[in-house]
Motif scaffolding. Sequence first.
Motif, mmCIF file in Angstrom:
data_model
loop_
_atom_site.group_PDB
_atom_site.id
_atom_site.type_symbol
_atom_site.label_atom_id
_atom_site.label_comp_id
_atom_site.label_asym_id
_atom_site.label_seq_id
_atom_site.Cartn_x
_atom_site.Cartn_y
_atom_site.Cartn_z
ATOM 1 N N LEU A 194 9.242 13.932 7.252
ATOM 2 C CA LEU A 194 9.216 14.304 8.675
ATOM 3 C C LEU A 194 9.276 13.062 9.571
ATOM 4 O O LEU A 194 10.032 13.020 10.540
ATOM 5 C CB LEU A 194 7.951 15.110 8.975
ATOM 6 N N GLY A 244 5.366 13.369 -3.463
ATOM 7 C CA GLY A 244 6.821 13.271 -3.388
ATOM 8 C C GLY A 244 7.336 14.068 -2.220
ATOM 9 O O GLY A 244 6.639 14.938 -1.684
ATOM 10 N N ASP A 271 10.789 21.883 8.865
ATOM 11 C CA ASP A 271 9.733 21.535 7.924
ATOM 12 C C ASP A 271 9.689 22.638 6.861
ATOM 13 O O ASP A 271 9.205 23.747 7.114
ATOM 14 C CB ASP A 271 8.391 21.417 8.660
ATOM 15 N N VAL A 325 8.856 25.184 11.493
ATOM 16 C CA VAL A 325 8.116 25.177 10.220
ATOM 17 C C VAL A 325 8.238 26.571 9.612
ATOM 18 O O VAL A 325 7.974 27.565 10.293
ATOM 19 C CB VAL A 325 6.626 24.834 10.441
ATOM 20 N N LYS A 334 2.761 22.738 -3.916
ATOM 21 C CA LYS A 334 3.890 23.407 -3.269
ATOM 22 C C LYS A 334 4.727 24.163 -4.305
ATOM 23 O O LYS A 334 4.620 23.900 -5.504
ATOM 24 C CB LYS A 334 4.766 22.385 -2.545
ATOM 25 N N ALA A 394 8.263 22.339 3.848
ATOM 26 C CA ALA A 394 7.283 21.913 2.845
ATOM 27 C C ALA A 394 6.670 23.085 2.077
ATOM 28 O O ALA A 394 6.188 22.924 0.965
ATOM 29 C CB ALA A 394 6.169 21.106 3.509
ATOM 30 N N GLN A 395 6.718 24.290 2.693
ATOM 31 C CA GLN A 395 6.117 25.460 2.034
ATOM 32 C C GLN A 395 7.189 26.479 1.633
ATOM 33 O O GLN A 395 6.856 27.611 1.292
ATOM 34 C CB GLN A 395 5.100 26.121 2.978
ATOM 35 N N TYR A 443 -4.866 27.453 8.727
ATOM 36 C CA TYR A 443 -5.750 26.304 8.719
ATOM 37 C C TYR A 443 -6.892 26.616 9.656
ATOM 38 O O TYR A 443 -6.684 27.304 10.653
ATOM 39 C CB TYR A 443 -4.971 25.053 9.129
ATOM 40 N N SER A 451 6.699 11.442 0.391
ATOM 41 C CA SER A 451 5.864 12.615 0.674
ATOM 42 C C SER A 451 6.574 13.493 1.706
ATOM 43 O O SER A 451 7.570 13.074 2.318
ATOM 44 C CB SER A 451 4.506 12.190 1.246
ATOM 45 N N GLY A 452 6.019 14.661 1.921
ATOM 46 C CA GLY A 452 6.550 15.540 2.962
ATOM 47 C C GLY A 452 6.347 14.952 4.343
ATOM 48 O O GLY A 452 7.223 15.061 5.214
ATOM 49 N N LEU A 453 5.198 14.331 4.544
ATOM 50 C CA LEU A 453 4.950 13.707 5.844
ATOM 51 C C LEU A 453 5.961 12.596 6.112
ATOM 52 O O LEU A 453 6.524 12.499 7.200
ATOM 53 C CB LEU A 453 3.517 13.158 5.920
ATOM 54 N N TYR A 508 0.418 23.321 9.941
ATOM 55 C CA TYR A 508 -0.357 22.242 9.340
ATOM 56 C C TYR A 508 -0.131 20.989 10.174
ATOM 57 O O TYR A 508 0.966 20.754 10.646
ATOM 58 C CB TYR A 508 0.124 22.035 7.901
ATOM 59 N N SER A 560 8.300 18.754 0.937
ATOM 60 C CA SER A 560 7.198 18.080 0.258
ATOM 61 C C SER A 560 7.178 18.555 -1.193
ATOM 62 O O SER A 560 7.448 19.723 -1.477
ATOM 63 C CB SER A 560 5.868 18.452 0.918
ATOM 64 N N ALA A 575 0.380 17.990 9.542
ATOM 65 C CA ALA A 575 1.420 17.051 9.091
ATOM 66 C C ALA A 575 2.739 17.274 9.827
ATOM 67 O O ALA A 575 3.453 16.322 10.126
ATOM 68 C CB ALA A 575 1.634 17.171 7.592
ATOM 69 N N SER A 576 3.050 18.544 10.130
ATOM 70 C CA SER A 576 4.298 18.828 10.854
ATOM 71 C C SER A 576 4.316 18.039 12.150
ATOM 72 O O SER A 576 5.309 17.403 12.499
ATOM 73 C CB SER A 576 4.424 20.321 11.194
ATOM 74 N N PHE A 617 4.315 17.872 -2.978
ATOM 75 C CA PHE A 617 2.883 17.822 -3.293
ATOM 76 C C PHE A 617 2.620 18.860 -4.402
ATOM 77 O O PHE A 617 3.234 19.929 -4.401
ATOM 78 C CB PHE A 617 2.091 18.148 -2.011
HETATM 79 C C1 LIG Z 1 2.266 19.966 2.693
HETATM 80 C C2 LIG Z 1 2.875 20.006 4.035
HETATM 81 C C3 LIG Z 1 3.370 18.856 4.675
HETATM 82 C C4 LIG Z 1 3.120 17.482 4.178
HETATM 83 O O1 LIG Z 1 3.533 17.221 2.896
HETATM 84 P P1 LIG Z 1 2.839 16.022 2.061
HETATM 85 O O2 LIG Z 1 3.749 15.864 0.903
HETATM 86 O O3 LIG Z 1 1.476 16.452 1.709
HETATM 87 O O4 LIG Z 1 2.853 14.822 2.951
HETATM 88 C C5 LIG Z 1 4.021 19.013 5.888
HETATM 89 N N1 LIG Z 1 4.166 20.214 6.452
HETATM 90 C C6 LIG Z 1 3.700 21.337 5.886
HETATM 91 C C7 LIG Z 1 3.929 22.645 6.564
HETATM 92 C C8 LIG Z 1 3.027 21.276 4.661
HETATM 93 O O5 LIG Z 1 2.542 22.395 4.113
#
Ligand SMILES: *Cc1c(COP(=O)(O)O)cnc(C)c1O
Length: 365
Positions: free
Chosen positions: A64, A193, A156, A130, A185, A158-159, A309, A59-61, A86, A180, A88-89, A182
């Motif tokens: 990180l 993933g 990060d 990020v 995305k 992920a986006q 968020y 996953s993205g998390l 987010y 990420s 998760a970062s 997800f």
């Molecule tokens: C989605 C996201 C994550 C986490 O990714 P996951 O695959 O859901 O664990 C981390 N940072 C940012 C900025 C995200 O948008």
Amino acid sequence: MKIPFNDLKYQYLKYKEEYNKAAIEVLESGWYILGKNVEKFETNFSNYIGAKYCVGVNSGLDALILAFRALNLPEESEVIVPANTYIASVLGVTENDLIPTFVEPDEYFNIDPDKIEEKITDKTKAILVVHLYGQPANMEKIMKIAKKYNLYVIEDCAQAHGAEYNGQKVGTFGEIGCFSFFPTKNLGAFGDGGAIVTNNKNIADKIKLLRNYGSVKKYYHEIEGVNSRLDEIQSALLNVKLKHLNELNEEREKIAEFYLKNINNPLIELPKIQDKSKHVWHLFVVKTKNRNNFQKYLESGGIYTQIHYPIPPHLSGAYREFGYKKGDFPITEKYSESILSLPLYNGMSKEEMKYVVKFINKYSE
Ligand SMILES: *Cc1c(COP(=O)(O)O)cnc(C)c1O
């Protein structure tokens, strides 16, 4: 008319035959974890991003968490993180017992590079950048600060799959880029993933060990690892989607351009694009004074939106222990009260875009 915030069905249907073929090939192969599809994806994705190595994870998390683990920073080291992001970062930092130091955003929603230096102490070891909503942070200024204070930079992304700053893809500026996959995305899989990219072979090797119980070969465990593997089916599907990523990002860009050109209600503040930035429009985020009102108004017209968020990490229950209170990061807090993400997804029709624009332009308080 009903306009969902997102509908993932279309991005599947667009290349349905290719996805189906790839998935069935994996099913029939009898090999489901860490095989040739993962390897192929890692090669394809590192080539696409322009990094030497890619390691797929769960996953993205996890990308990180394992990125910070691989750096092996002294316990209680401080990491500069954006306040506007987010959660998760930030979890990637705190999961490693590192201390996040929040920094307010600039007008592009990303970490304000001019507010980083004042937060650096002798315990600061890294900056977590990020690239929020698909727009790169100001990497020119950030890399200059990182060099000056000898700090690692973790990105990060992920986006922001495919986003560029000054012609260079995000994920390649710092020591490690975290992605990420997800499903929502820009490069989304059909399940969870993630991946890291890096030019540092030692780091790539270490994360390869970490993701698979720390084993150098089956049942020989060199370090204390975890189970965080990108599986074969997701890799095979991602190999298909990656071929089309530029096209999918261009489609998003066209929708964003349509919104930017045609939304002209003075009550709605449109997103700004930074110099030297190639934005990939993961989200189209507007600002308005009476956000909740505006959101309800759109819903009354069948237009569904989201807030990315509503609660900034420093005010979330998860980080109560740090003792932050309302007012500590006023710009971030103000954003969280005024932002709204409009529908923007692959497969959105021109008719739908026009309807959204028309309905927004008729909004009054
Ligand atoms: C989605 C996201 C994550 C986490 O990714 P996951 O695959 O859901 O664990 C981390 N940072 C940012 C900025 C995200 O948008």
